[in-house]
Design an enzyme around this catalytic site. Sequence first.
Site, PDB file in Angstrom:
ATOM      1  CD  GLU A   1     -24.679 -74.041 -13.455  1.00  0.00           C
ATOM      2  OE1 GLU A   1     -24.344 -73.161 -12.652  1.00  0.00           O
ATOM      3  OE2 GLU A   1     -23.968 -75.038 -13.713  1.00  0.00           O
TER       4      GLU A   1
ATOM      5  N   GLY B   1     -20.248 -80.156 -14.812  1.00  0.00           N
ATOM      6  CA  GLY B   1     -20.617 -80.907 -13.613  1.00  0.00           C
ATOM      7  C   GLY B   1     -20.883 -82.381 -13.861  1.00  0.00           C
TER       8      GLY B   1
ATOM      9  CG  HIS C   1     -22.820 -70.479 -15.930  1.00  0.00           C
ATOM     10  ND1 HIS C   1     -23.585 -71.607 -15.764  1.00  0.00           N
ATOM     11  CD2 HIS C   1     -21.526 -70.864 -15.796  1.00  0.00           C
ATOM     12  CE1 HIS C   1     -22.772 -72.640 -15.529  1.00  0.00           C
ATOM     13  NE2 HIS C   1     -21.517 -72.216 -15.547  1.00  0.00           N
TER      14      HIS C   1
ATOM     15  CE  LYS D   1     -20.852 -74.152 -11.996  1.00  0.00           C
ATOM     16  NZ  LYS D   1     -21.262 -75.270 -12.813  1.00  0.00           N
TER      17      LYS D   1
ATOM     18  CG  ASN E   1     -19.059 -70.276 -11.714  1.00  0.00           C
ATOM     19  OD1 ASN E   1     -19.492 -69.682 -10.723  1.00  0.00           O
ATOM     20  ND2 ASN E   1     -19.836 -70.655 -12.714  1.00  0.00           N
TER      21      ASN E   1
ATOM     22  CD  GLU F   1     -18.546 -72.734 -18.334  1.00  0.00           C
ATOM     23  OE1 GLU F   1     -17.703 -73.129 -17.523  1.00  0.00           O
ATOM     24  OE2 GLU F   1     -19.636 -72.261 -17.993  1.00  0.00           O
TER      25      GLU F   1
ATOM     26  CB  SER G   1     -15.810 -82.006 -16.198  1.00  0.00           C
ATOM     27  OG  SER G   1     -17.178 -82.189 -15.907  1.00  0.00           O
TER      28      SER G   1
HETATM   29  P1  13P Z   1     -17.600 -77.869 -13.439  1.00  0.00           P
HETATM   30  O1  13P Z   1     -16.140 -77.529 -13.520  1.00  0.00           O
HETATM   31  O2  13P Z   1     -18.049 -78.217 -12.060  1.00  0.00           O
HETATM   32  O3  13P Z   1     -17.994 -78.865 -14.483  1.00  0.00           O
HETATM   33  O4  13P Z   1     -18.395 -76.512 -13.795  1.00  0.00           O
HETATM   34  C1  13P Z   1     -18.057 -75.830 -14.951  1.00  0.00           C
HETATM   35  C2  13P Z   1     -18.736 -74.529 -14.960  1.00  0.00           C
HETATM   36  O5  13P Z   1     -19.934 -74.444 -15.146  1.00  0.00           O
HETATM   37  C3  13P Z   1     -17.923 -73.334 -14.713  1.00  0.00           C
HETATM   38  O6  13P Z   1     -18.629 -72.179 -14.975  1.00  0.00           O
END
Ligand code: 13P
Length: 240
Positions: free
Chosen positions: A98, A171, A96, A11, A9, A165, A203
């Site tokens: 976010e 992150g 997601h 982002k 992803n 997640e 992560s």
């Molecule tokens: P990270 O792997 O950077 O923690 O992000 C995870 C994520 O949100 C994948 O959708």
Amino acid sequence: MRNKIIIGNWKMNKTPKEVKAFFKEFNKATFKARPKTIYGIAAPACDLSYALDERPNKKFVISSQDISKHLSGAYTGEISALMLKEMGVTYAIIGHSERRTYHHETNKDINEKAKIALENGICPIICVGETLEEYESKKSKKVVETQVKECTKGLDVTKVVIAYEPVWAIGTGKTATNDYAQQMCAVIRKLTSDKTLIQYGGSVTPESIEELLKQPDVDGALVGGASLKVDSFIKLIEKK
Ligand code: 13P
């Protein structure tokens, strides 16, 4: 045996030029991909056509990071399943954390988006996961159960991907333990099916992915940071 599914992803990262540079380097690399594994990336909307043009072949899947709950009309800024499908996009990340946080998406919104995706030939990757506060107050199981039930209401759960997640692991470098990821994916398994692909995200690194994928109910990973660089992305998807 279920397939595995590993999706990077991206982002809100990479300009079109950077997407081209990623694939230029990726396409030169020689490696053997994991067997029986679907892999690819979820690119920002404006990068999708570049990713589709530059990917090595159709085995490398391209996903969007969101989808509209409508098929067309007066919805400024939105992108529909019809548009994505025609381009050659085959997956859409939906809900997601976010998007839930910054765009206030609810389980009902996510359910509607997943429904329209499925009806139009796009496989939804439905994201669920508890916040740190919910985790610390031991509400994880309950929260995730509610999210899965509400987000998959009325859908053929054998045809969706669920990404578990935990928000506190995204992150932060604080990955869930393998046992914890397995326990939570098993909770999701009970509410879905033996055929449903369930990913863990939060992560994940080339170092941590191996043990994670050995967990019986973890069918793959949704990877943020570690999917951005070609060498690290290849380490995630290559056969060990
Ligand atoms: P990270 O792997 O950077 O923690 O992000 C995870 C994520 O949100 C994948 O959708």
